[in-house]
Design an enzyme around this catalytic site. Sequence first.
Site, PDB file in Angstrom:
ATOM      1  N   ASP A 159       0.842  -1.201   0.000  1.00  0.00           N
ATOM      2  CA  ASP A 159       0.000   0.000   0.000  1.00  0.00           C
ATOM      3  C   ASP A 159       0.877   1.252   0.000  1.00  0.00           C
ATOM      4  OD1 ASP A 159      -2.448  -1.670   0.552  1.00  0.00           O
ATOM      5  OD2 ASP A 159      -1.288  -2.088   2.351  1.00  0.00           O
ATOM      6  N   HIS A 187      -4.624  -3.318   6.383  1.00  0.00           N
ATOM      7  CA  HIS A 187      -4.408  -3.586   4.950  1.00  0.00           C
ATOM      8  C   HIS A 187      -5.758  -4.004   4.370  1.00  0.00           C
ATOM      9  CE1 HIS A 187      -2.878  -4.947   1.172  1.00  0.00           C
ATOM     10  NE2 HIS A 187      -3.281  -6.171   1.393  1.00  0.00           N
TER      11      HIS A 187
HETATM   12  N1  LIG Z   1      -0.540  -8.114   2.298  1.00  0.00           N
HETATM   13  C1  LIG Z   1      -0.534  -7.868   1.005  1.00  0.00           C
HETATM   14  O1  LIG Z   1      -0.188  -6.758   0.586  1.00  0.00           O
HETATM   15  C2  LIG Z   1      -0.941  -8.907   0.008  1.00  0.00           C
HETATM   16  C3  LIG Z   1      -1.390 -10.130   0.433  1.00  0.00           C
HETATM   17  N2  LIG Z   1      -1.763 -11.092  -0.456  1.00  0.00           N
HETATM   18  C4  LIG Z   1      -2.213 -12.364   0.104  1.00  0.00           C
HETATM   19  O2  LIG Z   1      -1.139 -13.307   0.049  1.00  0.00           O
HETATM   20  C5  LIG Z   1      -1.698 -14.629   0.090  1.00  0.00           C
HETATM   21  C6  LIG Z   1      -1.066 -15.516  -0.971  1.00  0.00           C
HETATM   22  O3  LIG Z   1      -1.384 -15.023  -2.251  1.00  0.00           O
HETATM   23  P1  LIG Z   1      -1.003 -15.828  -3.565  1.00  0.00           P
HETATM   24  O4  LIG Z   1       0.416 -16.289  -3.524  1.00  0.00           O
HETATM   25  O5  LIG Z   1      -1.470 -15.023  -4.699  1.00  0.00           O
HETATM   26  O6  LIG Z   1      -1.986 -17.067  -3.417  1.00  0.00           O
HETATM   27  P2  LIG Z   1      -1.882 -18.528  -4.108  1.00  0.00           P
HETATM   28  O7  LIG Z   1      -3.202 -19.178  -3.935  1.00  0.00           O
HETATM   29  O8  LIG Z   1      -1.283 -18.422  -5.457  1.00  0.00           O
HETATM   30  O9  LIG Z   1      -0.809 -19.236  -3.171  1.00  0.00           O
HETATM   31  C7  LIG Z   1      -1.060 -19.521  -1.833  1.00  0.00           C
HETATM   32  C8  LIG Z   1      -0.339 -20.790  -1.510  1.00  0.00           C
HETATM   33  O10 LIG Z   1      -0.469 -21.021  -0.120  1.00  0.00           O
HETATM   34  C9  LIG Z   1      -0.561 -22.412   0.052  1.00  0.00           C
HETATM   35  N3  LIG Z   1      -1.107 -22.723   1.358  1.00  0.00           N
HETATM   36  C10 LIG Z   1      -2.404 -22.783   1.740  1.00  0.00           C
HETATM   37  N4  LIG Z   1      -2.495 -23.165   3.014  1.00  0.00           N
HETATM   38  C11 LIG Z   1      -1.241 -23.323   3.470  1.00  0.00           C
HETATM   39  C12 LIG Z   1      -0.695 -23.731   4.699  1.00  0.00           C
HETATM   40  N5  LIG Z   1      -1.468 -24.049   5.750  1.00  0.00           N
HETATM   41  N6  LIG Z   1       0.651 -23.797   4.815  1.00  0.00           N
HETATM   42  C13 LIG Z   1       1.440 -23.507   3.766  1.00  0.00           C
HETATM   43  N7  LIG Z   1       0.981 -23.135   2.565  1.00  0.00           N
HETATM   44  C14 LIG Z   1      -0.352 -23.045   2.418  1.00  0.00           C
HETATM   45  C15 LIG Z   1      -1.422 -22.873  -1.119  1.00  0.00           C
HETATM   46  O11 LIG Z   1      -1.245 -24.274  -1.370  1.00  0.00           O
HETATM   47  C16 LIG Z   1      -0.898 -22.018  -2.249  1.00  0.00           C
HETATM   48  O12 LIG Z   1       0.151 -22.644  -2.968  1.00  0.00           O
HETATM   49  C17 LIG Z   1      -3.214 -14.449  -0.053  1.00  0.00           C
HETATM   50  O13 LIG Z   1      -3.786 -14.464   1.234  1.00  0.00           O
HETATM   51  C18 LIG Z   1      -3.331 -13.065  -0.644  1.00  0.00           C
HETATM   52  O14 LIG Z   1      -4.579 -12.487  -0.379  1.00  0.00           O
HETATM   53  C19 LIG Z   1      -1.683 -10.892  -1.800  1.00  0.00           C
HETATM   54  C20 LIG Z   1      -1.237  -9.686  -2.274  1.00  0.00           C
HETATM   55  C21 LIG Z   1      -0.857  -8.591  -1.405  1.00  0.00           C
HETATM   56  O1  LIG Z   2      -6.369  -7.332  -2.728  1.00  0.00           O
HETATM   57  C1  LIG Z   2      -6.065  -8.521  -2.486  1.00  0.00           C
HETATM   58  O2  LIG Z   2      -6.852  -9.393  -2.172  1.00  0.00           O
HETATM   59  C2  LIG Z   2      -4.591  -8.838  -2.537  1.00  0.00           C
HETATM   60  C3  LIG Z   2      -3.944  -7.782  -1.749  1.00  0.00           C
HETATM   61  O3  LIG Z   2      -3.937  -7.803  -0.545  1.00  0.00           O
HETATM   62  C4  LIG Z   2      -3.487  -6.594  -2.465  1.00  0.00           C
HETATM   63  O4  LIG Z   2      -3.282  -6.625  -3.691  1.00  0.00           O
HETATM   64  O5  LIG Z   2      -3.307  -5.577  -1.792  1.00  0.00           O
END
Ligand SMILES: NC(=O)C1=CN([C@@H]2O[C@H](COP(=O)(O)OP(=O)(O)OC[C@H]3O[C@@H](n4cnc5c(N)ncnc54)[C@H](O)[C@@H]3O)[C@@H](O)[C@H]2O)C=CC1
Ligand SMILES: O=C([O-])CC(=O)C(=O)O
Length: 329
Positions: A159, A187
């Site tokens: 952000d 967030h």
């Molecule tokens: N804080 C931020 O700024 C942001 C946060 N996110 C969040 O990050 C997270 C991951 O996003 P992506 O990589 O796009 O999702 P994704 O679905 O591509 O990957 C998530 C991975 O986590 C694994 N997973 C699920 N449960 C698990 C567990 N108990 N232990 C270990 N691994 C586990 C899944 O098998 C999957 O491979 C989501 O919650 C998303 O909303 C995404 C973008 C920005």
């Molecule tokens: O918006 C979502 O769900 C993924 C995220 O946290 C971001 O891009 O900031």
Amino acid sequence: MSTPVKVAVTGAAGQIGYSLLFRIASGELLGKDTPVELRLLEITPALKALEGVVMELDDCAFPALAGVQIGDDPDVVFDGANVALLVGARPRTKGMERGDLLEANGAIFTAQGRALNDHAADDVRITVTGNPANTNALIAMSNAPDIPTERFSALTRLDHNRAIAQLAAKVGAPVTDIRRMTIWGNHSATQYPDLFHAEVGGRNAAEAVGDQSWLENTFIPTVAKRGAAIIEARGSSSAASAASATIDHTRDWLLGSAQDDWVSMAVRSDGSYGVAEGLISSFPVTTAGGGYEIVQGLEIDDFSRARIDASVAELAEERDAVTKLGLIG
Ligand SMILES: NC(=O)C1=CN([C@@H]2O[C@H](COP(=O)(O)OP(=O)(O)OC[C@H]3O[C@@H](n4cnc5c(N)ncnc54)[C@H](O)[C@@H]3O)[C@@H](O)[C@H]2O)C=CC1
Ligand SMILES: O=C([O-])CC(=O)C(=O)O
């Protein structure tokens, strides 16, 4: 060569992992001369895909990559971890708010908090990226009573970086001219990106913009809803930018941030700026020597106060919801 730093990454076979791991292994987290051992956690069905990612890591022949271990048991994967990047969680899809993920993802962070408590290195530092990031960090922290609370943080650096990019584009300045950006609160769509304390080329950013309507009706919603805009455009949530921000956040925490500037990190509130103590809320912080300090003494006017309060109220609601679910004591 010195002893490798053990960096654990959860959700390592996911979208963010696919960008993050290569950047850590190439030295962008800890520097090219610091050897890194990656500890990668996934759920059992994703281990095969993760093996493929490890093959690709091998194929890069990164000089700083001293080893990679993968597994589905957090007790084993977190053993001796100096840094833990908790990314693994289900991402939201179109039409969801991040808070809708509380129940689905909350359980992951109780188990991982306990595993970190029992197995991580004494100096462990934990960054939660998986959503809802602030409250997931609160859950992990609450389940790890032996780890000092200041070792837990959640990611609002994406952000923060988005806010810098939007401001730079508006005033026609390079991003390097912008300092002292702050994201306050959660967030989520209630976050408050603050231009009143930010600077462009040394000048107050709100004054440099000189357009309260843009600030209120364009800048704040654009930054706060950028995650949804990315989902709308890409069909899945931001990944490379989230990985980049996870690196920025954790690198600055471990190695220190620029003099005369600050960064945004969601950390346990000590009551600063009227944010209820104990919530994981985003603040302006300076970092040095592996620690952070919340920037003190900023004047908060009524406009900013109302927005900070609204986001903090949402964090309190999330805390109450996960308390009801029995995820925190
Ligand atoms: N804080 C931020 O700024 C942001 C946060 N996110 C969040 O990050 C997270 C991951 O996003 P992506 O990589 O796009 O999702 P994704 O679905 O591509 O990957 C998530 C991975 O986590 C694994 N997973 C699920 N449960 C698990 C567990 N108990 N232990 C270990 N691994 C586990 C899944 O098998 C999957 O491979 C989501 O919650 C998303 O909303 C995404 C973008 C920005
Ligand atoms: O918006 C979502 O769900 C993924 C995220 O946290 C971001 O891009 O900031």
